[in-house]
Design a protein around this motif. Structure first.
Motif, PDB file in Angstrom:
ATOM      1  N   VAL A  25      61.934  36.129  29.820  1.00 42.98           N
ATOM      2  CA  VAL A  25      62.354  36.664  28.525  1.00 42.98           C
ATOM      3  C   VAL A  25      63.823  37.081  28.575  1.00 42.98           C
ATOM      4  O   VAL A  25      64.594  36.815  27.641  1.00 42.98           O
ATOM      5  N   LEU A  26      64.239  37.722  29.655  1.00 40.93           N
ATOM      6  CA  LEU A  26      65.634  38.139  29.789  1.00 40.93           C
ATOM      7  C   LEU A  26      66.577  36.935  29.823  1.00 40.93           C
ATOM      8  O   LEU A  26      67.671  36.974  29.252  1.00 40.93           O
ATOM      9  N   ALA A  27      66.137  35.865  30.503  1.00 44.11           N
ATOM     10  CA  ALA A  27      66.985  34.685  30.646  1.00 44.11           C
ATOM     11  C   ALA A  27      66.980  33.803  29.412  1.00 44.11           C
ATOM     12  O   ALA A  27      67.870  32.953  29.244  1.00 44.11           O
ATOM     13  N   GLY A  28      65.978  33.961  28.549  1.00 47.53           N
ATOM     14  CA  GLY A  28      65.903  33.155  27.343  1.00 47.53           C
ATOM     15  C   GLY A  28      64.970  31.970  27.452  1.00 47.53           C
ATOM     16  O   GLY A  28      64.879  31.157  26.523  1.00 47.53           O
ATOM     17  N   THR A  29      64.250  31.857  28.576  1.00 46.66           N
ATOM     18  CA  THR A  29      63.273  30.776  28.726  1.00 46.66           C
ATOM     19  C   THR A  29      62.106  30.976  27.771  1.00 46.66           C
ATOM     20  O   THR A  29      61.577  30.006  27.214  1.00 46.66           O
ATOM     21  N   TYR A  30      61.680  32.232  27.607  1.00 40.20           N
ATOM     22  CA  TYR A  30      60.632  32.586  26.655  1.00 40.20           C
ATOM     23  C   TYR A  30      61.220  33.449  25.546  1.00 40.20           C
ATOM     24  O   TYR A  30      62.084  34.294  25.808  1.00 40.20           O
ATOM     25  N   ARG A  31      60.737  33.251  24.335  1.00 41.61           N
ATOM     26  CA  ARG A  31      61.073  34.130  23.216  1.00 41.61           C
ATOM     27  C   ARG A  31      60.004  35.220  23.132  1.00 41.61           C
ATOM     28  O   ARG A  31      58.809  34.910  23.103  1.00 41.61           O
ATOM     29  N   PRO A  32      60.382  36.492  23.119  1.00 43.05           N
ATOM     30  CA  PRO A  32      59.360  37.549  23.053  1.00 43.05           C
ATOM     31  C   PRO A  32      58.652  37.557  21.704  1.00 43.05           C
ATOM     32  O   PRO A  32      59.202  37.105  20.691  1.00 43.05           O
ATOM     33  N   ASP A  33      57.433  38.066  21.695  1.00 44.12           N
ATOM     34  CA  ASP A  33      56.676  38.207  20.453  1.00 44.12           C
ATOM     35  C   ASP A  33      57.025  39.505  19.729  1.00 44.12           C
ATOM     36  O   ASP A  33      56.663  39.680  18.564  1.00 44.12           O
ATOM     37  N   GLY A  34      57.697  40.401  20.433  1.00 48.29           N
ATOM     38  CA  GLY A  34      58.133  41.657  19.846  1.00 48.29           C
ATOM     39  C   GLY A  34      59.203  42.277  20.707  1.00 48.29           C
ATOM     40  O   GLY A  34      59.347  41.952  21.886  1.00 48.29           O
ATOM     41  N   GLY A  35      59.977  43.177  20.131  1.00 49.32           N
ATOM     42  CA  GLY A  35      61.050  43.817  20.881  1.00 49.32           C
ATOM     43  C   GLY A  35      62.328  42.993  20.868  1.00 49.32           C
ATOM     44  O   GLY A  35      62.423  41.941  20.222  1.00 49.32           O
ATOM     45  N   ARG A  36      63.341  43.482  21.612  1.00 49.63           N
ATOM     46  CA  ARG A  36      64.649  42.836  21.611  1.00 49.63           C
ATOM     47  C   ARG A  36      65.200  42.721  23.029  1.00 49.63           C
ATOM     48  O   ARG A  36      64.839  43.486  23.926  1.00 49.63           O
ATOM     49  N   VAL A  37      66.095  41.747  23.211  1.00 52.03           N
ATOM     50  CA  VAL A  37      66.879  41.610  24.434  1.00 52.03           C
ATOM     51  C   VAL A  37      68.342  41.764  24.048  1.00 52.03           C
ATOM     52  O   VAL A  37      68.806  41.114  23.098  1.00 52.03           O
ATOM     53  N   LEU A  38      69.050  42.642  24.753  1.00 50.66           N
ATOM     54  CA  LEU A  38      70.458  42.885  24.453  1.00 50.66           C
ATOM     55  C   LEU A  38      71.309  42.637  25.694  1.00 50.66           C
ATOM     56  O   LEU A  38      70.905  42.972  26.811  1.00 50.66           O
ATOM     57  N   PHE A  39      72.483  42.039  25.477  1.00 53.30           N
ATOM     58  CA  PHE A  39      73.446  41.822  26.548  1.00 53.30           C
ATOM     59  C   PHE A  39      74.773  42.407  26.103  1.00 53.30           C
ATOM     60  O   PHE A  39      75.306  42.025  25.061  1.00 53.30           O
ATOM     61  N   ARG A  40      75.257  43.376  26.863  1.00 54.11           N
ATOM     62  CA  ARG A  40      76.472  44.121  26.478  1.00 54.11           C
ATOM     63  C   ARG A  40      76.355  44.707  25.076  1.00 54.11           C
ATOM     64  O   ARG A  40      77.313  44.727  24.304  1.00 54.11           O
ATOM     65  N   GLY A  41      75.150  45.144  24.734  1.00 56.74           N
ATOM     66  CA  GLY A  41      74.909  45.781  23.453  1.00 56.74           C
ATOM     67  C   GLY A  41      74.670  44.829  22.305  1.00 56.74           C
ATOM     68  O   GLY A  41      74.334  45.258  21.195  1.00 56.74           O
ATOM     69  N   GLU A  42      74.809  43.526  22.539  1.00 54.56           N
ATOM     70  CA  GLU A  42      74.610  42.529  21.490  1.00 54.56           C
ATOM     71  C   GLU A  42      73.181  41.992  21.568  1.00 54.56           C
ATOM     72  O   GLU A  42      72.676  41.675  22.644  1.00 54.56           O
ATOM     73  N   ASP A  43      72.544  41.868  20.411  1.00 55.91           N
ATOM     74  CA  ASP A  43      71.187  41.335  20.353  1.00 55.91           C
ATOM     75  C   ASP A  43      71.220  39.830  20.608  1.00 55.91           C
ATOM     76  O   ASP A  43      71.793  39.067  19.828  1.00 55.91           O
ATOM     77  N   VAL A  44      70.612  39.405  21.731  1.00 52.44           N
ATOM     78  CA  VAL A  44      70.596  37.985  22.093  1.00 52.44           C
ATOM     79  C   VAL A  44      69.166  37.432  22.075  1.00 52.44           C
ATOM     80  O   VAL A  44      68.907  36.374  22.630  1.00 52.44           O
ATOM     81  N   THR A  45      68.258  38.152  21.418  1.00 52.02           N
ATOM     82  CA  THR A  45      66.845  37.766  21.428  1.00 52.02           C
ATOM     83  C   THR A  45      66.638  36.337  20.956  1.00 52.02           C
ATOM     84  O   THR A  45      65.768  35.622  21.478  1.00 52.02           O
ATOM     85  N   SER A  46      67.407  35.909  19.996  1.00 50.53           N
ATOM     86  CA  SER A  46      67.235  34.563  19.445  1.00 50.53           C
ATOM     87  C   SER A  46      68.104  33.523  20.149  1.00 50.53           C
ATOM     88  O   SER A  46      68.031  32.328  19.810  1.00 50.53           O
TER      89      SER A  46
END
Length: 245
Positions: free
Chosen positions: A52-73
């Motif tokens: 999920v952190l690397a972007g291989t999977y898209r989470p079903d809920g919640g967010r992933v942020l890198f340097r404060g930027e939302d990179v979930t998508s």
């Protein structure tokens, strides 16, 4: 970790496969230059969190942020170019290519280097991972240790700010694992943040200053490695409730 200094963060991340809940509201963060180990029993959700952190999977809920930027998508390739590197548990080098060519692909296609810069990056990474003497060998001819080193080198060639490692010491001898610890230590000295999943805990704790334990898709402990491994909840997750009575 200083709450104000988060490089890569999972906030309330959830992931399920059918009826199976693999990540159940995970909160996790690593700061710039920090070394974090992740442990837990099989099926705890450790590798899924890295995916999920690397972007291989898209989470079903919640967010992933890198340097404060939302990179979930953001896709994995885009996250890689932003500075999130990933080395997998089972090395899968490009067959029919040399060790150098494998690393060069990482420096060019996966990273942010162009022209002569990608060649210099590839050479530097090969030396760092003790693969310089094997640069012209076919990748598929390598033994396990050097395949693991090549997997690490390909990830490093992308010039990451944070490197996600999944059981890179698995299957190695004690001496070979100790060599990897030295290499990871050098990465830390270069300012690269490390998130390392490893079942060989005594190897892991030599390279990190913070330990996270997961069980049942949740973080059950996070802090000083010695304190985490003495935590009754962690002991219970590994050995069963009888171990802490």
């Amino acid at each position: 970790m200083d709450e104000g200094v988060k490089l890569l963060e999972a906030a309330g991340v959830r992931k399920r496969f059918g009826a199976l809940v693999v990540l159940d509201g995970v909160d996790f963060a690593v700061g710039a230059g920090e070394g974090v180990g992740i442990v837990g029993p099989n099926g705890a959700g450790k590798t899924t969190l890295l995916n999920v952190l690397a972007g291989t999977y898209r989470p079903d809920g919640g967010r992933v942020l890198f340097r404060g930027e939302d990179v979930t998508s953001r896709a994995a390739a885009r996250r890689c170019r932003l500075g999130i590197g990933r080395a997998h548990q089972v090395p899968r080098p490009f067959g029919g290519m040399t060790v150098f060519e494998n690393v060069l692909v990482g420096a060019g296609a996966g990273g942010r280097r162009r022209g002569r810069e990608k060649y210099r990056q590839a050479i530097d990474v090969l030396e760092l991972c003790a693969l310089g003497d094997l640069a012209n060998r076919r990748a598929e001819s390598l033994g396990l240790l050097h395949r693991k080193r090549l997997e690490l080198a390909r990830a490093l060639a992308t010039d990451p700010e944070v490197l996600l490692l999944d059981e890179i010491a698995g299957g190695l001898t004690e001496g070979e694992a100790a060599e990897l610890v030295v290499t990871v230590g050098e990465l830390r000295r270069r300012g690269i943040a490390i998130v390392w999943i490893e079942h060989i805990v005594h190897v892991l704790v030599q390279a990190i200053e913070r330990l996270v334990c997961m069980d049942g898709g949740r973080v059950i402990a996070d802090g000083d490695p010695d304190e985490v491994m003495r935590d009754a909840t962690v002991v219970d997750a590994y050995l069963g409730s009888a171990a802490v009575r």
